[in-house]
Design an enzyme around this catalytic site. Structure first.
Site, PDB file in Angstrom:
ATOM      1  N   GLU A 237      95.276  54.238 -70.716  1.00  0.00           N
ATOM      2  CA  GLU A 237      95.650  55.115 -71.821  1.00  0.00           C
ATOM      3  C   GLU A 237      94.876  54.813 -73.090  1.00  0.00           C
ATOM      4  O   GLU A 237      94.391  55.717 -73.771  1.00  0.00           O
ATOM      5  CB  GLU A 237      97.159  54.981 -72.112  1.00  0.00           C
ATOM      6  N   ARG A 263      79.390  78.039 -96.813  1.00  0.00           N
ATOM      7  CA  ARG A 263      80.189  78.383 -98.001  1.00  0.00           C
ATOM      8  C   ARG A 263      79.444  77.987 -99.273  1.00  0.00           C
ATOM      9  O   ARG A 263      78.899  76.890 -99.379  1.00  0.00           O
ATOM     10  CB  ARG A 263      81.546  77.676 -97.946  1.00  0.00           C
ATOM     11  N   GLN A 274      76.521  66.209-103.000  1.00  0.00           N
ATOM     12  CA  GLN A 274      76.470  64.901-102.349  1.00  0.00           C
ATOM     13  C   GLN A 274      77.851  64.441-101.889  1.00  0.00           C
ATOM     14  O   GLN A 274      77.985  63.807-100.837  1.00  0.00           O
ATOM     15  CB  GLN A 274      75.863  63.880-103.302  1.00  0.00           C
TER      16      GLN A 274
END
Length: 374
Positions: A237, A263, A274
């Site tokens: 797991e 965008r 930055q």
């Protein structure tokens, strides 16, 4: 160490990525239909032996396929449900059950015909799995189970429960036994599904045992071997299952790059800022370090050279990285992260439990410290 993927591993990744993108992620279908689709992809039997109906993948190949599923399917609840079934229920039986039990149960679990659930956690035995209060008393060729498991993933839909109970309190860690218990066993009561805000498509409930009679033939491994069996399932797991979060992180980075380059704000693309580009760079760095740790752990697992330190480092870093990456993506997408146009909010919500299940982050830090001799 060879960092390339062989043809079989790459084919497994490509097939799983394509197939997982076709999975319904809305939760609108009945759960059994979701499971059938996952079984058709081979998710329910990735690491199970081929002669028992599985894919026969080693840990590294299985993790590679799981990463693809995490990248292609945004429903982490469904993936967690299926992978908990595989690694915490089916694998312990395949690895530790006797031939009769393996032939009886593993093919049903491998094909998804039967759904498995792992019963270990109790109200007073979460991180402290040595404090189990569920008991199993031997009476002839049967055991009588009594107790309550407090948080059992898949319990509301499970056909088979892998239950850990105390058979000899005087032996502590060596007094726990693992049982394969049918759902319809008299005395087994499964509670109502929990309402939970994360991993919502993985149903969970309490399971109570009241003088439930389980044949001795349903003991997985040997009496007293339960704690060791549980730890072996956690190795699977904490490595292979968490590869799904690698895929999720990869997907979030892709989405963030597209968003930042597409965008515009203040007359320039977000990517020219930055603060934005560096945030995405950190997301990528986090993914690649988690990926290296996880695949190294799987490689060592396949070679029989793993240690608790390797597994704990992998689980801790992958879980924490998944959360931080989802947080970063939410920051980049701002308000739209919480709209129906993206899966960012869902990814964040589903990442948060990674810090808790399969051993909390704090427990992993304890294991790391112990591995360092502290």
């Amino acid at each position: 160490m060879d960092f390339s993927w062989n043809d079989r591993q790459q084919a497994a990744y490509d097939r799983m990525l394509t197939g997982s993108r076709a999975l319904d992620a809305t939760g609108s279908l009945p759960l059994r239909d979701h499971w059938r689709a996952c079984a058709d992809l081979g998710l329910t039997g990735l690491s199970l032996p081929e002669e028992l109906g599985g894919q026969g993948y080693d840990a590294l190949t299985a993790a590679r396929a799981v990463e693809a599923a995490g990248r292609g399917c945004p429903d982490m609840g469904l993936l967690f449900s299926v992978l908990a079934h595989l690694f915490a229920t089916a694998m312990p039986i395949a690895e530790h059950g006797d031939d009769r039990l393996r032939k009886e149960l593993v093919p049903l679990l491998a094909t998804g015909e039967a759904i498995g659930a792992n019963g270990i956690t109790e109200e007073e035995a979460g991180s402290d799995v040595t404090a189990l209060r569920t008991t199993a008393e031997r009476r002839g060729d049967q055991y009588i189970l009594n107790g309550t498991k407090s948080f059992v993933s898949n319990a509301p839909v499970a056909d088979l429960l892998l239950v850990y109970a105390v058979t000899d309190p005087a032996f502590g860690f060596l007094g726990v036994t693992c049982f394969a218990v049918d759902r319809d066993t008299p005395g087994v009561t499964i509670g109502a599904p929990f309402v939970k805000p994360a991993l919502t498509t993985c149903p969970a409930a309490t399971v109570t045992f009241t003088d439930a009679v389980v044949p001795a033939a349903r003991v997985v491994g040997r009496p007293g071997q339960g704690a060791a069996i549980f730890q072996s399932s956690m190795r699977w797991e904490r490595s292979c299952l968490f590869a799904a979060y690698l895929g999720q992180m990869d997907h979030l980075i892709d989405e963030s790059v597209q968003h930042a380059t597409g965008r515009r704000q203040f007359g320039q693309p977000l990517a020219d800022r930055q603060a934005v580009s560096h945030r995405i760079a950190e997301m990528k760095l986090r993914l690649e370090t988690a990926r290296l740790l996880l695949y190294r752990a799987c490689w060592l697992l396949d070679r029989g050279e793993h240690t608790p330190l390797d597994i704990a480092l992998t689980k801790l870093h992958t879980a924490e990285s998944a959360i931080q990456t989802a947080l970063d993506a939410a920051q980049l997408f701002a308000g739209s992260a919480y709209s129906n146009r993206t899966d960012i909010a869902r990814a964040l919500t589903d990442a948060l439990p990674a810090r808790t299940f399969s051993g909390t982050s704090d427990i992993q830090r304890e294991l790391i410290a112990k591995g360092l001799g502290l």
